[in-house]
Scaffold this motif. Structure first.
Motif, short mmCIF file in Angstrom:
data_model
loop_
_atom_site.label_atom_id
_atom_site.label_comp_id
_atom_site.label_asym_id
_atom_site.label_seq_id
_atom_site.Cartn_x
_atom_site.Cartn_y
_atom_site.Cartn_z
N THR A 85 0.84 -1.21 0.00
CA THR A 85 0.00 0.00 0.00
C THR A 85 0.87 1.26 0.00
OG1 THR A 85 -1.65 -1.18 1.30
CG2 THR A 85 -1.81 1.21 1.30
N ALA A 86 1.92 1.25 0.83
CA ALA A 86 2.79 2.43 0.94
C ALA A 86 3.48 2.72 -0.40
CB ALA A 86 3.82 2.21 2.05
N ARG A 87 3.95 1.67 -1.07
CA ARG A 87 4.63 1.86 -2.37
C ARG A 87 3.65 2.45 -3.39
NH1 ARG A 87 7.46 -3.98 -2.43
NH2 ARG A 87 9.29 -3.49 -1.15
N ARG A 88 2.43 1.89 -3.40
CA ARG A 88 1.43 2.36 -4.35
C ARG A 88 1.10 3.83 -4.08
NH1 ARG A 88 -3.42 -0.90 -3.36
NH2 ARG A 88 -3.74 0.76 -1.84
N GLU A 89 0.98 4.16 -2.79
CA GLU A 89 0.64 5.53 -2.39
C GLU A 89 1.78 6.50 -2.76
OE1 GLU A 89 -2.10 8.19 -1.09
OE2 GLU A 89 -2.30 6.08 -1.68
N ALA A 90 3.03 6.04 -2.61
CA ALA A 90 4.18 6.88 -2.98
C ALA A 90 4.14 7.18 -4.47
CB ALA A 90 5.48 6.17 -2.60
N ARG A 91 3.79 6.17 -5.27
CA ARG A 91 3.70 6.41 -6.73
C ARG A 91 2.57 7.39 -7.03
NH1 ARG A 91 4.74 0.84 -7.01
NH2 ARG A 91 2.53 0.34 -7.18
N ARG A 92 1.44 7.15 -6.37
CA ARG A 92 0.26 8.00 -6.62
C ARG A 92 0.55 9.46 -6.27
NH1 ARG A 92 -4.44 9.88 -4.69
NH2 ARG A 92 -3.89 9.53 -2.52
N GLN A 93 1.34 9.66 -5.21
CA GLN A 93 1.61 11.03 -4.75
C GLN A 93 2.88 11.61 -5.39
OE1 GLN A 93 0.48 12.43 -1.08
NE2 GLN A 93 -0.43 10.54 -0.32
N GLY A 94 3.46 10.86 -6.33
CA GLY A 94 4.58 11.40 -7.11
C GLY A 94 5.90 11.49 -6.37
N VAL A 95 6.10 10.66 -5.34
CA VAL A 95 7.36 10.73 -4.60
C VAL A 95 8.12 9.40 -4.62
CG1 VAL A 95 6.61 12.61 -3.08
CG2 VAL A 95 6.20 10.24 -2.38
N ALA A 96 7.73 8.51 -5.56
CA ALA A 96 8.33 7.17 -5.57
C ALA A 96 9.84 7.21 -5.86
CB ALA A 96 7.62 6.30 -6.61
N ASP A 97 10.33 8.33 -6.42
CA ASP A 97 11.77 8.43 -6.67
C ASP A 97 12.54 8.84 -5.43
OD1 ASP A 97 10.47 10.89 -6.71
OD2 ASP A 97 11.97 11.81 -8.01
N ARG A 98 11.83 9.24 -4.38
CA ARG A 98 12.54 9.72 -3.18
C ARG A 98 12.33 8.86 -1.95
NH1 ARG A 98 10.91 14.65 -4.96
NH2 ARG A 98 9.76 15.31 -3.13
N VAL A 99 11.36 7.93 -2.01
CA VAL A 99 11.09 7.12 -0.82
C VAL A 99 11.04 5.63 -1.19
CG1 VAL A 99 9.78 8.99 0.25
CG2 VAL A 99 8.57 7.21 -1.01
N GLU A 100 11.36 4.80 -0.22
CA GLU A 100 11.28 3.35 -0.43
C GLU A 100 10.58 2.72 0.76
OE1 GLU A 100 15.14 1.66 -0.97
OE2 GLU A 100 15.44 2.67 -2.91
#
Ligand SMILES: C[S@@+](CC[C@H](N)C(=O)[O-])C[C@H]1O[C@@H](n2cnc3c(N)ncnc32)[C@H](O)[C@@H]1O
Length: 299
Positions: A85-100
């Motif tokens: 869920t957290a990974r999907r939410e990071a992508r949705r909020q446009g921060v997947a390049d900065r968080v893991e």
């Protein structure tokens, strides 16, 4: 299905069914968004920060740190569904390049990269983490906890935030901040000029968590220590030294780096460089009991 693959699938299913279930050390209760904001503000999170959330749930703390403050970071959680869920939410909020987000036990997670460590875990878990915070995190790292303390380690700041629909207890949450202190314990020496020539100072600091107690001598004579404060690697001392001409006040501020200290000494309005050297290293007491009322005298 090819035979090799089916054997593999059966083995994998069997392993999953028989693997000891990793029991959670704290249940999933998300931090309300207004409390997340308060945590990140209290820690003064900025674009140079690396935020690590131990037990990251749906990832909201690390995601908000990246989205609102440009920080980087990661979260770990034992619950693989929440990590997903957290990974999907990071992508949705446009921060997947900065968080893991990693499906990992917080107890075997390397936290040394953190400049901000966040927790919403039971006090028992925090206490288990406490020695690692002192051993593994750089001085100046901020630790922010939603609700729960780190035992007898006094927080550097604490605020209370309203949480009208909190699922347990009163409708508010505490947010607590600690700043990981440098080790200042031991014996330090430095020299300062005086009208009668340079004077050698020797300080002996005992340190409990971030609290310093110091004894200072100037040319062998006792000096009063009015203030001895430590915040991360920054130290501030106010010394009152009796001389023939009267009491001289020294305001010393500096930064500790290993066994050396550099900063500024202000004496009677004049500022000069202050350089001190540690000549004997001490240990930080991180097992101290809470400072309570003095024990009653025996009748
Ligand atoms: C109270 S929730 C906090 C979630 C998130 N940090 C927040 O504030 O919204 C605690 C989280 O820790 C996770 N957890 C519990 N024990 C853990 C362990 N040993 N290692 C990693 N995660 C754990 C739970 O799955 C849960 O998501």
């Amino acid at each position: 299905v090819p035979r090799a693959l089916s054997v593999f699938l059966i083995a994998a299913l069997f392993a999953a069914a028989t693997a000891p279930a990793q029991t959670l050390d704290a249940p999933y209760v998300p931090t309300p968004h207004n409390v997340v904001d308060a945590m990140l503000e209290l820690a003064k999170v900025g674009p140079r920060d690396f935020v690590v959330d131990l037990g990251s749930g749906d990832g909201r703390i690390v995601i908000a740190a990246a989205k609102r403050y440009g920080a980087r970071g990661f979260g770990v959680d034992l619950d693989a569904g929440l990590v997903h869920t957290a990974r999907r939410e990071a992508r949705r909020q446009g921060v997947a390049d900065r968080v893991e987000f990693h499906a990992r036990n917080l107890f075997i997670t390397d936290i040394s990269q953190a400049t901000v460590l966040t927790t919403y875990l039971y006090p028992r878990i925090n206490l288990q983490l406490r020695p690692r915070i002192f051993a593994e995190l750089a001085p100046g790292t901020r630790v922010v906890s939603h609700e729960f303390d780190f035992g007898t380690w006094p927080p550097d700041a604490k605020i209370t935030v309203p949480v009208p629909d909190k699922p347990y207890g009163p409708p508010r949450s505490d947010v607590l901040l600690w700043i990981v202190p440098a080790n200042a314990a031991g014996r330090w020496q430095w020299e300062l000029p005086s009208p009668d020539g340079p004077i050698v100072y020797e300080a002996r600091f005992r340190q409990t968590f971030q609290m310093l107690k110091g004894e200072v001598r100037a040319g062998g004579r006792q000096v009063r220590v009015e203030t001895a404060r430590l915040s991360g690697a920054s130290i501030a001392l106010v010394l009152l030294e009796d001389r023939a001409v009267g009491t001289v006040r020294h305001e010393l501020t500096g930064t500790i780096e290993g066994d050396s200290l550099r900063g500024t000494a202000r004496t009677a309005g004049a500022s000069i460089n202050w350089r001190a050297q540690r000549v004997a290293r001490g240990e930080i007491d991180i097992e101290a009991a809470a400072a309570g009322p003095a024990p009653a005298a025996h009748p």
